[in-house]
Structures are given as C-alpha cells and as structure tokens.
Design an enzyme around this catalytic site. Structure first.
Site, mmCIF file in Angstrom:
data_model
loop_
_atom_site.group_PDB
_atom_site.id
_atom_site.type_symbol
_atom_site.label_atom_id
_atom_site.label_comp_id
_atom_site.label_asym_id
_atom_site.label_seq_id
_atom_site.Cartn_x
_atom_site.Cartn_y
_atom_site.Cartn_z
ATOM 1 C CB THR A 40 -0.928 -0.021 1.233
ATOM 2 O OG1 THR A 40 -1.724 -1.214 1.165
ATOM 3 C CG2 THR A 40 -1.817 1.194 1.285
ATOM 4 C CB SER A 53 3.749 -6.556 0.067
ATOM 5 O OG SER A 53 3.272 -6.704 1.374
ATOM 6 C CB CYS A 93 -16.741 -5.893 3.345
ATOM 7 S SG CYS A 93 -18.104 -5.357 4.349
HETATM 8 N N1 PLP Z 1 -1.218 -4.523 -4.380
HETATM 9 C C1 PLP Z 1 -1.759 -5.726 -4.568
HETATM 10 C C2 PLP Z 1 -1.904 -6.257 -5.962
HETATM 11 C C3 PLP Z 1 -2.216 -6.490 -3.491
HETATM 12 O O1 PLP Z 1 -2.771 -7.694 -3.691
HETATM 13 C C4 PLP Z 1 -2.065 -5.947 -2.187
HETATM 14 C C5 PLP Z 1 -2.563 -6.700 -1.008
HETATM 15 O O2 PLP Z 1 -3.499 -7.476 -1.105
HETATM 16 C C6 PLP Z 1 -1.470 -4.693 -2.042
HETATM 17 C C7 PLP Z 1 -1.062 -4.010 -3.161
HETATM 18 C C8 PLP Z 1 -1.269 -4.086 -0.685
HETATM 19 O O3 PLP Z 1 -0.169 -4.663 -0.048
HETATM 20 P P1 PLP Z 1 0.029 -4.569 1.544
HETATM 21 O O4 PLP Z 1 -0.927 -5.539 2.142
HETATM 22 O O5 PLP Z 1 1.450 -4.944 1.762
HETATM 23 O O6 PLP Z 1 -0.232 -3.153 1.931
#
Ligand code: PLP
Length: 423
Positions: A72, A195, A359
């Site tokens: 994120t 991540s 949700c």
């Molecule tokens: N981008 C994608 C494609 C994801 O699947 C996710 C999490 O599900 C994220 C970004 C966000 O990552 P984080 O959980 O490390 O914030």
C-alpha cells in the site's frame, strides 16, 4: 478437522527460516540502524545485507532499493510522490485499491486519471495503454499479476510503450513477487512495489525499486533514512525477514517449486470444473477477438529471463488461447450460488478461500476486477478465489476436491434458482 488454507493471495505464514532470521533482531540485536555504537552497527549491517539481497531480487543496484511498510505504501508513494497538479495518470480498472483510491484522492488536486479496462480474459491490451497516454501523462501504473485472477500482464510491452510516451512506469508487483522472476531492467520500469507478507515474510514490511534519478518525493518526511526517500527508524527485524523471504523465493523459482504448484493448481481447477455450472475467470482469450499475443514473460521458456515456470490457464473452449497466470491462483464461478455463502460453508469444513466480493462501508460489493472483465454482478458474486501457499500439498488438493463438490451440491439443493423453480 483438517484445515487447508488456500488464501495465499490474502497473506501467507512465515516460513520457519524467516522466523529464525528475524529472531535476534527483536532481542539481542535490537539496535537502531542510525546509532553509532555497536548495537547500531549490527543493525546497519543487517539492513545493508538485506538491501543487497533485495537488489538481487529486483535485479537492480542496492542504492535503488527503498524499504517501506508494504504494498500500500509503495503504491501510494509512486502516485503521490510523482504526480502534481495538471499531470495525467494512466492506470487500469483492475488495480488494487491502494492504486485506485490514491488516484481518486489526487482527482481533487487536479490530477486526471484514465482507467484502462481489461479484455474479458483479464489481460490489459498494451495498445489501450498507448491510446490512453497523452503529452501531459507523467505516470503509468500497471500491476504485474492480478490479486484475484492471477493473470500476468504484458508489462514489458507496456513499459516499452510508456517510455516511448515519455512517462514514468510503476509496477505493483505485490502478487507477482516470489511467483515469477522480477527483473526491473527487463520490465523497463522506474518504480516497482513489493510486500513481504505475500511471499512468506512478515506483515508491515515491503520494498520499492526506485530507478536512479527518478524524481520521487517521499511520502513520509522527518529523517534522512533510506537516502531521504522514506523517513522513519528502520524496521530491522522486518527488513531481515523480507530479505530472507526474498532469498527463499528466489530459490523456489529455480528448484521446481513453481511447476509443482502449477500442477497442484491445475489439478484442483480441473477437479472443480467437473462440477456442472462452473468456469474459470481469467482463463482464455477468444482468438476471434484478435487477442494480443501472450506477454513475452510467459511465452519465454529460456530460464531466468522468462516465466517458464508459470503455468498458463486451461484452454476452456475451442479457439481460445490460454492466458498467463501465476502458478498458485485460480478464480472460479459457480452458477446459482452466492460466493460468500460458499466461503462460509467451506470454512466450516476447514477450507479457507476468498469470495469475489469485497466489503466496502458495510455493504458487500461484487469484485471490481471481475466486473471490469465483463462478468455480471451475479456471476461476480458467485466467484471464489483459490490461492495456494508455496507449501501446498497433494493432500490439501485432495481434501478441497472432496469438500467443494459436496458443499456446492448441498447449497444448490437449498437454492430455488438452482432447483429451477425461479427459472
Ligand atoms: N497490491 C496488490 C496487488 C495487493 O494484492 C495488495 C494486497 O493485497 C497490495 C497491493 C497491498 O499490499 P500490503 O498488504 O502490503 O499493503
């Protein structure tokens, strides 16, 4: 009761080696990496070693790796750190909400976004990206692999088009990292987010590749950490855990783990598809649509450079090409069922999967990804994602193949629509 976790795209458990690598950095090696004394030096050395590992993982220079809190933050940094009033942004309508909501926020600041829709197969047509780019486009952001369908995007081609259009290119590689080789040079991107918790590392830690010279403003200020690109005391145990997870992921890309996983996923998928009224979301490109050629990453079978280990989707109908997907994911619709209800029924039998809904503000909305691919609300709501851990076994698949048909049959027997009484 047996428990089988098939929701790896939501998160994964630490591998024991990751836990062991992190352990000393919570306790005896607790130092602040900015301190001059021995404790600080130990922490700094661990961060430096981890940066080297991540540089290998991304195929970049160590100075181009920025540690952060995860996907994120990486996605937000790319967007908020590069775009200014008057700029134009191009992304896709199937991105994670970390991209979509950051774009929405910037709309209030005079930054316009074009959202490119996918083909029904879940693939983004690079030509649509080309059409969306304007002279004032500063950034293009496209995910490597979709979190819901696992479809791998033709990012090399998109990178080429973006560079020709004079824009910066960010890849959200959160769901691709550890499942296919990352190579930011080959991808031709300026920024790439990953991540740890999606690849058997800890939560709340991630990294971003920032190509040398990319004029990105930090999201967080307040210190000279990470060469002034991300302020805040380094999460040393997290960084060490991320590096260990990346090291193990690199090994698993070479040691046959990925084809094994693809074989398990394919057996699972074929078994579930024997149930009448089911199908795969993101599986095939009808040739009649004049579909784009497969992303070169998936078409390449020549070792490190390609994603030869990535299984492609099934050829669901005559005249369809399979779509490249990560090896661990399948997304399946079940006619005449509410996905949420099936998720709960499977959970009661010990099987953890995700539904095709999210949700939002207390209301269950059908998945924006499946809707963008052209599914109607009913079918999007009737879809489930099965995403296997790297450690998944044949016995896990056997159990899920025992439980799913029983649960579907049971729920359909209770459904007036399935029973034909409502047509
Ligand atoms: N981008 C994608 C494609 C994801 O699947 C996710 C999490 O599900 C994220 C970004 C966000 O990552 P984080 O959980 O490390 O914030």
């Amino acid at each position: 009761m047996r428990r089988v976790y098939m929701d790896a795209n939501a998160t994964t458990p630490l591998l024991p080696e990751v836990m062991e690598a992190m352990r000393p950095y919570w306790m005896e090696r607790f130092g602040n990496a900015s301190s001059i004394h021995l404790h600080g030096q130990q922490a700094r050395a661990a961060v430096d070693r981890a940066r080297e590992t991540l540089a290998e993982f991304f195929n970049c220079h160590a100075a181009e790796v920025v540690f952060n809190s995860g996907g994120t933050e990486g996605d937000n940094t790319a967007i908020c750190g590069l775009l200014r009033a008057g700029d134009h942004f191009v992304t896709t309508s199937i991105e994670h909400s970390a991209i979509l909501e950051a774009a929405q926020r910037l709309a209030d600041k005079g930054i316009e976004t074009t959202f490119v829709a996918p083909l029904p197969s879940g693939l983004i047509d690079p030509e649509e990206i080309r059409r969306a780019i304007r002279p004032e486009t500063r950034l293009v952001s496209v995910m490597l692999a979709n979190n819901e369908t696992g479809v791998l995007q033709p990012i090399e081609k998109i990178g080429e088009i973006t560079r020709a259009g004079g824009a910066f290119f960010h890849i959200d590689a959160v769901q691709g990292a550890g499942k296919v080789n990352l190579d930011v040079r080959r991808f031709g991107c300026h920024l790439c987010s990953i991540s740890a918790h999606k690849m058997h590392g800890p939560k709340g830690i991630g990294a971003m590749f920032v190509r040398r010279g990319t004029p990105i403003e930090p999201l967080l200020v307040g210190g000279s950490h990470e060469r002034r690109r991300r302020a805040g005391t380094e999460n040393v145990p997290g960084i060490v855990g991320l590096a260990k997870a990346a090291e193990l992921a690199m090994q698993s890309l070479e040691d046959g783990t990925i084809p094994r996983l693809a074989g398990l996923r394919d057996r699972l998928e074929a078994g579930i598809l024997k149930i009448p009224g089911t199908g795969v979301n993101g599986a095939a490109i009808p040739q009649v649509l004049g579909a784009p050629s497969l992303p070169s990453a998936a078409a390449d079978s020549s070792g490190k450079g390609g994603n030869h280990q990535t299984s492609t989707g099934p050829v669901s109908e005559e005249g369809c090409n399979p779509v490249p997907r990560v090896a661990n994911t399948t997304n399946i619709w079940f006619d005449h069922l509410e996905g949420e209800v099936l998720v709960i029924a499977l959970d009661l039998k010990g099987v953890a999967v995700s539904g095709g809904s999210a949700c939002h503000s207390g209301a269950t909305e059908p998945s924006h990804v499946l809707m963008a691919m052209g599914l109607d609300k009913t079918r999007a709501r009737a879809s489930l994602r099965f995403s296997l851990l790297r450690t998944a076994t044949e016995a896990d698949v056997d159990y899920v193949l025992q439980v799913v048909p029983e649960a579907v049959e049971h729920l359909r027997a209770l459904s007036p629509v399935a029973a034909g009484t409502l047509g």
